[in-house]
Design an enzyme around this catalytic site. Structure first.
Site, PDB file in Angstrom:
ATOM      1  N   ARG A 101       1.009  -1.200   0.102  1.00 20.41           N
ATOM      2  CA  ARG A 101      -0.543  -0.010  -0.007  1.00 20.41           C
ATOM      3  C   ARG A 101       0.838   0.825   0.072  1.00 20.41           C
ATOM      4  O   ARG A 101       0.352   2.185  -0.318  1.00 20.41           O
ATOM      5  CB  ARG A 101      -0.805   0.194   1.006  1.00 20.41           C
ATOM      6  CG  ARG A 101      -1.904  -1.358   1.318  1.00 20.41           C
ATOM      7  CD  ARG A 101      -2.849  -1.405   2.346  1.00 20.41           C
ATOM      8  NE  ARG A 101      -2.097  -2.218   3.585  1.00 20.41           N
ATOM      9  CZ  ARG A 101      -2.162  -2.887   4.171  1.00 20.41           C
ATOM     10  NH1 ARG A 101      -3.816  -2.444   5.144  1.00 20.41           N
ATOM     11  NH2 ARG A 101      -1.815  -3.795   5.189  1.00 20.41           N
TER      12      ARG A 101
ATOM     13  N   THR B 128       1.384 -12.304   9.392  1.00 18.45           N
ATOM     14  CA  THR B 128       2.158 -11.641  10.850  1.00 18.45           C
ATOM     15  C   THR B 128       2.336 -13.272  11.676  1.00 18.45           C
ATOM     16  O   THR B 128       3.458 -13.344  12.324  1.00 18.45           O
ATOM     17  CB  THR B 128       1.354 -10.517  11.585  1.00 18.45           C
ATOM     18  OG1 THR B 128       0.197 -11.192  11.279  1.00 18.45           O
ATOM     19  CG2 THR B 128       1.664  -9.738  11.168  1.00 18.45           C
TER      20      THR B 128
ATOM     21  N   ASN C 121      38.157  41.491   1.784  1.00 18.46           N
ATOM     22  CA  ASN C 121      37.837  41.621   1.768  1.00 18.46           C
ATOM     23  C   ASN C 121      37.676  41.260  -0.139  1.00 18.46           C
ATOM     24  O   ASN C 121      38.298  41.353  -0.803  1.00 18.46           O
ATOM     25  CB  ASN C 121      37.004  43.355   1.330  1.00 18.46           C
ATOM     26  CG  ASN C 121      35.703  43.487   0.493  1.00 18.46           C
ATOM     27  OD1 ASN C 121      34.509  43.269   1.075  1.00 18.46           O
ATOM     28  ND2 ASN C 121      35.916  43.836  -0.473  1.00 18.46           N
TER      29      ASN C 121
ATOM     30  N   ALA D 231      33.360  41.449  -5.384  1.00 15.99           N
ATOM     31  CA  ALA D 231      32.174  40.280  -6.192  1.00 15.99           C
ATOM     32  C   ALA D 231      32.984  39.869  -7.512  1.00 15.99           C
ATOM     33  O   ALA D 231      33.925  40.592  -8.361  1.00 15.99           O
ATOM     34  CB  ALA D 231      31.250  41.961  -7.425  1.00 15.99           C
TER      35      ALA D 231
HETATM   36  C1  UD1 Z   1      -1.433  -5.503  11.246  1.00 23.08           C
HETATM   37  C2  UD1 Z   1      -2.466  -6.483  12.538  1.00 23.08           C
HETATM   38  C3  UD1 Z   1      -3.690  -5.634  12.549  1.00 23.08           C
HETATM   39  C4  UD1 Z   1      -3.793  -4.323  14.095  1.00 23.08           C
HETATM   40  C5  UD1 Z   1      -2.278  -3.633  12.581  1.00 23.08           C
HETATM   41  C6  UD1 Z   1      -1.974  -2.260  13.407  1.00 23.08           C
HETATM   42  C7  UD1 Z   1      -2.956  -8.932  11.721  1.00 23.08           C
HETATM   43  C8  UD1 Z   1      -3.235  -9.517  11.022  1.00 23.08           C
HETATM   44  N1  UD1 Z   1      -3.262  -7.557  12.052  1.00 23.08           N
HETATM   45  O1  UD1 Z   1      -2.397  -5.370  10.356  1.00 23.08           O
HETATM   46  O2  UD1 Z   1      -4.760  -6.466  13.602  1.00 23.08           O
HETATM   47  O3  UD1 Z   1      -4.707  -3.728  13.524  1.00 23.08           O
HETATM   48  O4  UD1 Z   1      -1.544  -4.803  12.730  1.00 23.08           O
HETATM   49  O5  UD1 Z   1      -1.163  -1.780  12.877  1.00 23.08           O
HETATM   50  O6  UD1 Z   1      -0.857  -8.635  12.394  1.00 23.08           O
HETATM   51  N2  UD1 Z   1       5.020  -8.515   8.236  1.00 23.08           N
HETATM   52  C9  UD1 Z   1       5.637  -9.595   7.964  1.00 23.08           C
HETATM   53  N3  UD1 Z   1       4.988 -10.585   7.571  1.00 23.08           N
HETATM   54  C10 UD1 Z   1       4.419 -10.879   6.688  1.00 23.08           C
HETATM   55  C11 UD1 Z   1       3.488 -10.506   7.425  1.00 23.08           C
HETATM   56  C12 UD1 Z   1       3.121  -9.527   7.621  1.00 23.08           C
HETATM   57  O7  UD1 Z   1       6.386  -9.715   8.800  1.00 23.08           O
HETATM   58  O8  UD1 Z   1       3.939 -12.350   6.302  1.00 23.08           O
HETATM   59  C13 UD1 Z   1       5.062  -7.627   9.472  1.00 23.08           C
HETATM   60  C14 UD1 Z   1       5.352  -6.292   7.994  1.00 23.08           C
HETATM   61  O9  UD1 Z   1       6.314  -5.920   7.252  1.00 23.08           O
HETATM   62  C15 UD1 Z   1       4.223  -5.284   8.654  1.00 23.08           C
HETATM   63  C16 UD1 Z   1       3.728  -5.944   9.901  1.00 23.08           C
HETATM   64  O10 UD1 Z   1       4.714  -7.573   9.746  1.00 23.08           O
HETATM   65  O11 UD1 Z   1       5.873  -4.439   9.433  1.00 23.08           O
HETATM   66  C17 UD1 Z   1       1.896  -6.037  10.176  1.00 23.08           C
HETATM   67  O12 UD1 Z   1       1.799  -6.161   8.614  1.00 23.08           O
HETATM   68  P1  UD1 Z   1       0.321  -5.126   8.424  1.00 23.08           P
HETATM   69  O13 UD1 Z   1       0.335  -5.848   6.661  1.00 23.08           O
HETATM   70  O14 UD1 Z   1       0.732  -3.537   7.875  1.00 23.08           O
HETATM   71  O15 UD1 Z   1      -0.492  -5.452   9.220  1.00 23.08           O
HETATM   72  P2  UD1 Z   1      -1.473  -5.188   9.392  1.00 23.08           P
HETATM   73  O16 UD1 Z   1      -2.844  -4.965   7.617  1.00 23.08           O
HETATM   74  O17 UD1 Z   1      -1.689  -3.234   9.146  1.00 23.08           O
HETATM   75 CA    CA Z   2       0.008  -2.331   8.844  1.00 24.91          CA
END
Ligand code: UD1
Ligand code: CA
Length: 449
Positions: free
Chosen positions: A14, A79, A372, A375
């Site tokens: 995004r 995550t 000085n 210019a």
């Molecule tokens: C996540 C949470 C959401 C929370 C929000 C807060 C989950 C499923 N959702 O959503 O509930 O409100 O953060 O900001 O956790 N990442 C990895 N490996 C992966 C996927 C992501 O390391 O496979 C890391 C990303 O780099 C990032 C973080 O995890 O730094 C969060 O991932 P992101 O996809 O931004 O989660 P959100 O959709 O924001």
């Molecule tokens: Ca996020």
């Protein structure tokens, strides 16, 4: 024992960027470094950083220490999957595991400490930082009973009713390693995004607690560049307010940016559109701006700098610079000197009361007290391969449009004739003049017609 895991493997789709999301910067520090710096303040036994997308770039971006270990997650399946991979690669699983999303950059160490203490006091399986947001769009919604969390539902998986819930998951969790180890591998990806969610652990664990805190901007997650700019604004407001309380006037604060490392004295006036970056130090009673950029530079008391750009230099007291001066790295400008319009300087030292008022290039030069520079003076310091120095003594007067072919040494009280191209050294008290004599041809016009 306290371990920390920072999740930083995602691409950050995004953000619409070729740069991994966690490497975007806020006030000169990457998102990941900011989260890491807050975690370091806790003195944890170990910090794991889960990397994946452009992992080498991410690994190389941080300030390393011996507690940090990278965990590679490839491919990235969510995550929860990131933490599963962590479990596969880490042997010592004792005590608490603090898990932070790498994209929540303003989180403070104090808040993390609060979460850890809360977690201990509840003897919880997991404790989660939550907050109420007026616009919770994009965040996981947290459903509680008393302060036990029943479930977290992602925005995309919410029904209309669930979407109305303003309590959100900040993406910061304190787990008991042992409790988490029992359920981490049972996570499924039966959701809209077909990802393994870390948030599903909450339902699987019994003692899942919510620590609800006030949202003061600290918990802002970054998924896109609108949120990135919100965090920048939050930090900038804090920095400028700190300086205002400390005695700095901002004429138009919204148009200025100041680095976190900048030091500014009292009774300094910062005019509109002024940017102070890096480790700059501005002393008392200076007037800076409008339209000025200063980076990694020290400015002593009572200076006035207007419409100018200065990098990595040292400006002593009562110096006037600008408008439209460009001071490049490694310049030292002593007290009461004056650098005027369209003057470029680089790697040069000026003694006190030197004047370079108009249209000059001064590079690799040393200029003595009270000299000085007329210019249009140019130090021709580059012969096509090498740079050469120019030395000018004190009380000298360099005529307008002088070209000084370096290496060259001019003594004290030397005058150069305007328009001279000076190629030879000249002693104290001499006049150096090197230009063709003027010829007046009489009746020139008359002869032509
Ligand atoms: C996540 C949470 C959401 C929370 C929000 C807060 C989950 C499923 N959702 O959503 O509930 O409100 O953060 O900001 O956790 N990442 C990895 N490996 C992966 C996927 C992501 O390391 O496979 C890391 C990303 O780099 C990032 C973080 O995890 O730094 C969060 O991932 P992101 O996809 O931004 O989660 P959100 O959709 O924001
Ligand atoms: Ca996020």
């Amino acid at each position: 024992m306290l371990s920390v895991a920072i999740l930083a493997a995602g691409k950050g789709t995004r953000m619409a960027s070729s740069l991994p999301k966690v490497l975007h910067e806020i006030s000169g520090r990457t998102l990941l470094q900011r989260v890491l710096d807050s975690c370091n303040e806790l003195n944890p036994d170990k910090i794991f950083i889960v990397v994946g997308h452009k992992s080498k770039e991410v690994e190389n971006s941080i300030i390393k220490n011996k507690n940090i270990q990278f965990i590679v997650q490839n491919p990235q399946k969510g995550t929860g999957h990131a933490v599963q991979v962590l479990f596969q690669q880490v042997k010592k699983q004792e005590g608490k595991l603090l898990v932070l999303n790498g994209d929540v950059p303003l989180i403070k160490a104090e808040t993390l400490k609060k979460l850890i203490n809360f977690h201990d006091s509840k003897n919880a399986d997991v404790s989660v930082i939550t907050t109420k947001k007026n616009n919770p769009y994009g965040y996981g919604r947290v459903f509680t009973k008393e302060n036990l969390i029943k479930k977290i539902v992602e925005e995309k998986d919410c029904n209309e009713n669930q979407r109305q819930n303003l309590l959100i998951n900040a993406g910061i969790y304190c787990f008991s390693w042992l409790s988490l180890s029992k359920i981490i591998n049972t996570l499924k990806s039966n959701n809209k995004q077909k990802e393994i969610y870390l948030t599903d652990t909450i339902t699987l664990l019994k003692k899942s607690f919510s620590l609800e805190v006030e949202d003061n901007g600290e918990l802002q997650g970054i998924n896109n560049r609108i949120q990135l700019s919100k965090c920048e604004e939050t930090i900038q407001t804090l920095i400028k307010e700190k300086h205002m309380i400390g005695g700095v006037t901002f004429i138009n604060p919204a148009s200025c940016t100041i680095s976190e490392d900048a030091i500014i004295g009292f009774d300094v006036i910062i005019e509109a559109n002024t940017h102070i970056r890096g480790k700059s130090n501005i002393s008392n009673n200076c007037k800076i701006g409008p339209n000025t950029f200063i980076k990694d530079t020290t400015v002593n008391e009572n200076c006035e700098i207007i419409n100018s750009t200065i990098f990595e230099s040292k400006i002593m007291d009562h110096v006037k610079i600008g408008p439209y001066s460009h001071i490049r790295p490694n310049c030292e400008i002593s007290s009461q000197s004056k650098i005027g319009n369209f003057v470029e300087m680089k790697n040069s030292q000026l003694d006190e009361q030197v004047k370079i008022n108009h249209l000059s290039y001064i590079g690799d030069s040393k200029i003595g007290r009270n000299t000085n520079i007329g210019a249009g003076t140019i130090t021709a310091n580059f012969d096509g391969t090498k740079k050469h120095p120019t030395n000018i003594g004190k009380n000298s007067s360099i005529g307008a449009n002088t070209v000084l072919i370096a290496p060259i040494n001019l003594g004290d009280s030397v005058t150069t004739g305007a328009g001279s191209v000076i190629t030879k050294d000249s002693q104290n008290n001499s006049l150096a003049i090197a230009r063709s004599k003027q010829v007046n041809i009489k009746n020139w016009k008359k002869n032509k017609t």
